[in-house]
Design an enzyme around this catalytic site. Structure first.
Site, short mmCIF file in Angstrom:
data_model
loop_
_atom_site.label_atom_id
_atom_site.label_comp_id
_atom_site.label_asym_id
_atom_site.label_seq_id
_atom_site.Cartn_x
_atom_site.Cartn_y
_atom_site.Cartn_z
N HIS A 213 25.83 -19.16 1.13
CA HIS A 213 25.36 -19.25 -0.26
C HIS A 213 25.65 -20.61 -0.90
O HIS A 213 25.02 -20.99 -1.87
CB HIS A 213 25.89 -18.09 -1.12
CG HIS A 213 27.30 -18.25 -1.58
ND1 HIS A 213 28.37 -18.00 -0.76
CD2 HIS A 213 27.82 -18.64 -2.75
CE1 HIS A 213 29.49 -18.22 -1.44
NE2 HIS A 213 29.18 -18.61 -2.65
N LYS A 217 23.43 -23.46 -3.94
CA LYS A 217 23.94 -23.95 -5.23
C LYS A 217 23.17 -25.21 -5.62
O LYS A 217 22.99 -26.11 -4.80
CB LYS A 217 25.44 -24.26 -5.13
CG LYS A 217 26.30 -23.00 -5.02
CD LYS A 217 27.77 -23.37 -4.94
CE LYS A 217 28.64 -22.18 -4.59
NZ LYS A 217 28.99 -21.32 -5.71
N ASP A 270 36.41 -18.06 6.60
CA ASP A 270 35.77 -17.62 5.35
C ASP A 270 35.06 -18.76 4.64
O ASP A 270 33.98 -18.57 4.09
CB ASP A 270 36.85 -17.01 4.44
CG ASP A 270 36.26 -16.25 3.26
OD1 ASP A 270 35.21 -15.62 3.43
OD2 ASP A 270 36.85 -16.29 2.16
N HIS A 275 30.96 -22.99 4.53
CA HIS A 275 30.66 -23.72 3.29
C HIS A 275 31.03 -25.20 3.37
O HIS A 275 30.23 -26.08 3.07
CB HIS A 275 31.41 -23.11 2.10
CG HIS A 275 31.13 -21.64 1.88
ND1 HIS A 275 29.95 -21.05 2.22
CD2 HIS A 275 31.89 -20.65 1.35
CE1 HIS A 275 29.99 -19.76 1.90
NE2 HIS A 275 31.17 -19.50 1.37
C1 BG6 Z 1 32.61 -16.46 -0.09
C2 BG6 Z 1 33.97 -16.11 0.42
O1 BG6 Z 1 31.76 -16.85 0.95
O2 BG6 Z 1 32.70 -17.51 -1.03
C3 BG6 Z 1 34.90 -15.76 -0.71
O3 BG6 Z 1 33.87 -15.02 1.32
C4 BG6 Z 1 34.91 -16.84 -1.76
O4 BG6 Z 1 36.23 -15.55 -0.23
C5 BG6 Z 1 33.48 -17.18 -2.16
O5 BG6 Z 1 35.64 -16.37 -2.87
C6 BG6 Z 1 33.45 -18.37 -3.09
O6 BG6 Z 1 32.15 -18.51 -3.57
P1 BG6 Z 1 31.87 -19.18 -4.98
O7 BG6 Z 1 30.39 -19.23 -5.07
O8 BG6 Z 1 32.51 -18.30 -5.99
O9 BG6 Z 1 32.52 -20.51 -4.90
#
Ligand code: BG6
Length: 517
Positions: A213, A217, A270, A275
């Protein structure tokens, strides 16, 4: 010495955004589609997927009809399912839940209760998909696997047996059939490869949407526009001008009741494997031939291939793992757990552009602030002419910070003359926030990604090769850390373990303070 890592920015600083190229044609609405969510009563559905779908409906971005079918254990009527989702949407949606709009949304929902291993579940699903087709979804379908990776093979096998998915290159004229797979994609290199092989048996690569995800952003997407839409950055975006780069994903929340999941995952799987390595690939990739999905994904993949794998010694000596105090008391967590909730590591990229420039990545939970940013630290000036006049403060090199969240924007720290007769110099920060510049709401990543998948645009999804390479890079870290205990305990609300500062200190650098600009 002045603490230039924490310079306040003037609240009155303004940046006026002028929209230069509004896309001439608005992105097309996706075709009417049935979206099937496996794991529909889980956390992700209520926090992210349902709010995202609600917002896209409110914004008029969905075609009618769009049907959302939830699948989970336990019987629920569609109305009870809607009630279950309402709390999450009310809490997490960026737009207010209004009764009339909610009723419309609730009317799009359907639900199938059943075990993922039982044929009856898929027979019931087939019936609901037929009903959706009659409403007008034309057989277009997206399956969202919001379940632990261990369940992917079972679900895909069953979908295949019941002819709900079939392997076919996606193209015009045929009903679409796509599968979104949540991260972490596998647990390590071996299992990710097996998973890719297994999925490849049932689906063509053009049907597989590996979601990360972060790539949805706005601010992450802007990395490419900033780099390739301005001629001033590219000439200095390389080893000749950049000293080092920091990529931080700091969260103030803990594991939020996901003890069992987190114990099996940890911060490296994670957040860092996906990310942060994805963000790093956007910051470091070469100019793509075009903005088409595969040209962009080719370049991201290429730069990940140039990242130097860490040796086991480097992991042992240079990578830092931490765990917040109190983690072991969380539900579902082992009393002696060694699972890291914080990690910091340094990567080098063996490419013409980046040779010798360290990339420091850190991520952690229960830290002082929620803050995700990329900071490009430029080299010092070759000769400091005004040392004495600077009244003891050492000139700090310029830093360009891409703030991914919160206060989404970009800031540049540089040196300026302090007004007065003497040549005194100080650091200043020029700050742009999207909220001020464009006065437009920033949509949530999942909104963009769900729409893109329904449209068949895979640009912001991960291709098999880059997922594979990201696991290769992370594998030595998992190997060493899982074989040897040694997690540093840190206090909640701090910047993480001191060992991470020492690691930076050995390179004569320091982390930017966790301060949301
Ligand atoms: C997720 C993780 O992919 O991303 C979570 O599994 C984390 O642990 C989250 O809290 C953070 O996403 P964002 O968009 O809130 O930065």
């Amino acid at each position: 010495m002045v603490d230039t890592n924490r310079l306040a920015t003037s609240p009155s600083s303004t940046v006026i955004g002028e929209i230069l190229s509004e896309a001439p044609v608005k992105r097309r609405r996706p075709e009417p589609t049935a979206i099937v969510i496996f794991g529909a009563t889980g956390d992700l559905t209520s926090r992210k997927l349902a709010p995202a779908l609600y917002n896209t409906m409110v914004d008029g971005a969905l075609s009618e009809p769009t049907v959302i079918i939830g699948i989970s254990r336990g019987e629920l009527s569609p109305a009870a399912f809607a009630d279950k989702l309402r709390a999450g949407v009310t809490e997490f949606s960026r737009q207010k839940v209004e009764p009339a709009k909610w009723d419309k949304f609730a009317g799009m929902l359907d639900y199938v209760g059943g075990e993922f291993a039982e044929d009856a579940t898929y027979i019931a699903l087939k019936g609901r998909l037929e009903a959706a087709k009659h409403k007008g979804t034309k057989g277009n379908r997206v399956f969202y696997l919001s379940v632990p990776p261990a369940l992917f093979p079972l679900i895909l096998q069953k979908l295949h047996e019941h002819k709900l998915i079939e392997k076919a290159v996606q193209g015009n004229g045929v009903p679409s059939c796509r599968v979104i797979v949540e991260k972490p994609f596998g647990r390590d290199l071996k299992s990710a490869r097996e998973l890719n092989e297994m999925i490849g048996k049932f689906l063509d690569e053009s049907q597989i949407y590996r979601i990360d995800h972060y790539l949805g952003k706005e601010t992450v997407q802007n990395i490419l526009v900033l780099r390739f839409g301005n001629s001033i950055f590219e000439p200095i975006w390389n080893r000749n001008h950049v000293d080092y780069v920091e990529i931080t994903a700091s969260e103030s929340i803990g594991i939020e009741g996901r003890g069992a999941f987190y114990e099996a995952t940890g911060v490296v799987r994670d957040v860092i494997q996906n990310h942060l390595l994805q963000v790093m690939s956007l910051v470091t990739m070469e100019v793509p031939a075009s903005f088409s999905p595969d040209d962009i994904r080719d370049e991201k993949s290429q730069v990940l291939r140039s990242v130097r794998p860490l040796t086991l010694n480097e992991v042992a000596n240079d990578c830092v793992r931490g765990q917040y105090r109190g983690y072991r008391e969380e539900q579902g967590v082992a009393p002696e757990s060694q699972t890291p909730t914080y990690a910091a590591m340094r990567f080098m990229i063996d490419s013409w552009r980046w040779q010798g420039v360290p990339f420091y990545l850190r991520a952690g939970k229960k830290l002082a602030e929620r803050l995700t940013e990329v900071s490009i630290h430029f080299k010092s000036v070759p000769l400091v002419l005004f040392k004495e006049e600077a009244a003891g403060s050492v000139l700090q090199p310029a830093v360009l910070t891409l703030r991914i969240q919160p206060h989404e924007g970009i800031s540049l720290r540089f040196v300026a003359k302090v007004p007065g007769e003497n040549i005194s110099v100080g650091n200043v920060v020029m700050n742009m926030t999207y909220a001020d510049a464009f006065k437009r709401p920033i949509s949530e990543a999942y909104e963009r990604l769900l729409l893109d998948c329904m449209r068949g645009d895979a640009t912001l999804f991960n291709r098999r090769d880059s997922v594979d390479r990201a696991w290769e890079l992370i594998q030595p870290v998992l190997q060493v850390w899982e074989a040897t205990p040694g997690v540093h305990i840190y206090e909640p609300g701090t910047a993480g373990p001191a060992a991470a500062d020492e690691m930076m200190g050995r390179d004569h650098h320091s982390w930017r303070e966790l301060h949301p600009g």
